[in-house]
Each structure stands twice: as structure tokens, then as C-alpha cells.
Design a protein around this motif. Structure first.
Motif, PDB file in Angstrom:
ATOM      1  N   UNK A  67       0.816  -1.215   0.000  1.00 47.84           N
ATOM      2  CA  UNK A  67       0.000   0.000   0.000  1.00 47.84           C
ATOM      3  C   UNK A  67       0.854   1.271   0.000  1.00 47.84           C
ATOM      4  N   UNK A  68       2.111   1.170   0.435  1.00 53.09           N
ATOM      5  CA  UNK A  68       2.981   2.349   0.451  1.00 53.09           C
ATOM      6  C   UNK A  68       3.375   2.783  -0.954  1.00 53.09           C
ATOM      7  N   UNK A  69       3.214   1.903  -1.939  1.00 49.50           N
ATOM      8  CA  UNK A  69       3.490   2.284  -3.320  1.00 49.50           C
ATOM      9  C   UNK A  69       2.572   3.432  -3.748  1.00 49.50           C
ATOM     10  N   UNK A  76       7.124  11.140   6.371  1.00 56.52           N
ATOM     11  CA  UNK A  76       8.446  10.517   6.343  1.00 56.52           C
ATOM     12  C   UNK A  76       8.308   9.005   6.358  1.00 56.52           C
ATOM     13  N   UNK A  77       9.145   8.349   5.571  1.00 52.68           N
ATOM     14  CA  UNK A  77       9.203   6.890   5.544  1.00 52.68           C
ATOM     15  C   UNK A  77      10.355   6.450   6.449  1.00 52.68           C
ATOM     16  N   UNK A  88      12.095  11.206   2.758  1.00 55.29           N
ATOM     17  CA  UNK A  88      11.047  12.219   2.853  1.00 55.29           C
ATOM     18  C   UNK A  88      10.022  11.929   1.764  1.00 55.29           C
ATOM     19  N   UNK A  89       8.752  12.043   2.097  1.00 55.38           N
ATOM     20  CA  UNK A  89       7.693  11.782   1.121  1.00 55.38           C
ATOM     21  C   UNK A  89       7.805  12.703  -0.094  1.00 55.38           C
ATOM     22  N   UNK A  90       8.330  13.904   0.074  1.00 52.61           N
ATOM     23  CA  UNK A  90       8.473  14.851  -1.038  1.00 52.61           C
ATOM     24  C   UNK A  90       9.433  14.336  -2.109  1.00 52.61           C
ATOM     25  N   UNK A  91      10.258  13.340  -1.774  1.00 56.97           N
ATOM     26  CA  UNK A  91      11.225  12.792  -2.733  1.00 56.97           C
ATOM     27  C   UNK A  91      10.781  11.442  -3.290  1.00 56.97           C
ATOM     28  N   UNK A  92       9.521  11.099  -3.053  1.00 55.84           N
ATOM     29  CA  UNK A  92       8.940   9.858  -3.586  1.00 55.84           C
ATOM     30  C   UNK A  92       8.300  10.161  -4.931  1.00 55.84           C
ATOM     31  N   UNK A  93       8.356   9.199  -5.839  1.00 55.86           N
ATOM     32  CA  UNK A  93       7.706   9.367  -7.136  1.00 55.86           C
ATOM     33  C   UNK A  93       7.224   8.012  -7.638  1.00 55.86           C
ATOM     34  N   UNK A 160       2.813  10.070   8.707  1.00 52.39           N
ATOM     35  CA  UNK A 160       2.311  11.299   8.076  1.00 52.39           C
ATOM     36  C   UNK A 160       2.798  12.534   8.818  1.00 52.39           C
ATOM     37  N   UNK A 161       2.918  13.637   8.075  1.00 50.84           N
ATOM     38  CA  UNK A 161       3.306  14.907   8.684  1.00 50.84           C
ATOM     39  C   UNK A 161       2.214  15.338   9.661  1.00 50.84           C
ATOM     40  N   UNK A 162       2.620  16.036  10.708  1.00 51.85           N
ATOM     41  CA  UNK A 162       1.661  16.488  11.733  1.00 51.85           C
ATOM     42  C   UNK A 162       0.689  17.514  11.204  1.00 51.85           C
TER      43      UNK A 162
END
Length: 162
Positions: A67-69, A76-77, A88-93, A160-162
């Protein structure tokens, strides 16, 4: 390099076959000294069986099963073994490979090692804190790094971010 769904599924099947035939390596914990350590028995008690096989015996989950895909929230992972922040989630694609993919990691969080299993040369990625196997890094990712950190969802925990 273009990856079709068929190629990815065949690759996943070959990885599973290789693991079943015993082409896997010894646990990563046996290969180095890491700040966070547990005995093999403690790792087995701490982790679900599939996560144990991935993190401690370098198994690979089947593509498109995590599900993380599809996780797209800010956050943050973390390593599922020791909880160190890795990506960081911002660097996921979406790499289209069926595994969570990132173009960069949190500085100091990742280590690498040469992986010559399954009759190919790859660069294995592990948590720098516990040595837990995360996946592999390839040079076909987006800019600015050009790298694709192809990570097993079972190796990660999302916060998840706060």
C-alpha cells in the motif's frame, strides 16, 4: 530503459524463484556492525514473517503489493526494523515498477553494498542504523539525482506529517 508491467512481473517472479532456490544471502546483521542490533531471534519476534525475510534475509516483496506504493501524503518513511527516518515523502515518485521509489534519501540514513545475487550486479540499499535490507538503487531515476531508490514497502513504515 522502458519497463513494461510484464517485465516487472517477470522480474518479480525470478526474484521469488531465486529466493526459493536459496540464492539469498545471510542476514545483513551478520555482515556488519550497526548501531542498532538485535539477535536473529529478537528480529523474528519483532517483525512479521514477510518483513523479517525482506529486512533480515534480503528477500523481495512482489511488485504492486505494498500500500505504500500509492502513499501520497506529506510525511516521512522510516525503517520498519529500527524506526530510523530514511526518506522524505516529497522525494517519492511513481516509477511504474510496483515498489515505492525515491530519488533521494535523508542524509546519513542509507548505506549501500554490492549485490551480485541472481546472476546480476546491483547496488543493495540498507538502513545505516540496523542494516535492514531496503531494496536497490538504480541510475534511471529523475533529476536532480538521476537515481531510483527502489524500496520494499515491507521495509518501511510511513509517518504522516503532523
Amino acid at each position: 530503459m522502458s519497463l513494461s508491467r510484464r517485465k516487472v512481473l517477470i522480474s518479480g517472479s525470478l526474484l521469488s524463484l531465486g529466493a526459493a532456490l536459496g540464492f539469498g544471502r545471510a542476514p545483513v546483521a551478520a555482515e556488519g556492525n550497526f548501531p542498532f542490533t538485535l539477535t536473529d531471534e529478537e528480529w523474528q519476534a519483532k517483525l512479521e514473517p514477510a518483513a523479517y525475510r525482506v529486512l533480515r534475509h534480503e528477500d523481495t516483496e512482489r511488485p504492486y503489493t505494498s500500500p505504500l506504493n500509492d502513499e501520497k501524503r506529506a510525511g516521512t518513511f522510516h525503517c520498519a526494523g529500527c524506526d530510523q527516518a530514511l526518506f522524505e515523502a516529497a522525494k517519492k515518485y511513481d516509477s511504474g515498477t510496483g515498489w515505492p521509489s525515491f530519488w533521494d534519501f535523508i542524509p546519513g540514513a542509507i548505506g549501500t553494498a554490492e549485490d551480485n545475487s541472481l546472476f546480476m550486479k546491483r547496488v543493495e540499499v540498507h538502513c545505516s542504523n540496523c542494516g535492514g535490507h531496503q531494496g536497490h538503487v538504480f541510475e534511471d531515476g529523475p533529476q536532480p539525482t538521476g537515481l531510483r531508490y527502489c524500496i520494499n514497502g515491507l521495509s518501511l513504515r510511513f509517518e504522516p506529517a503532523a
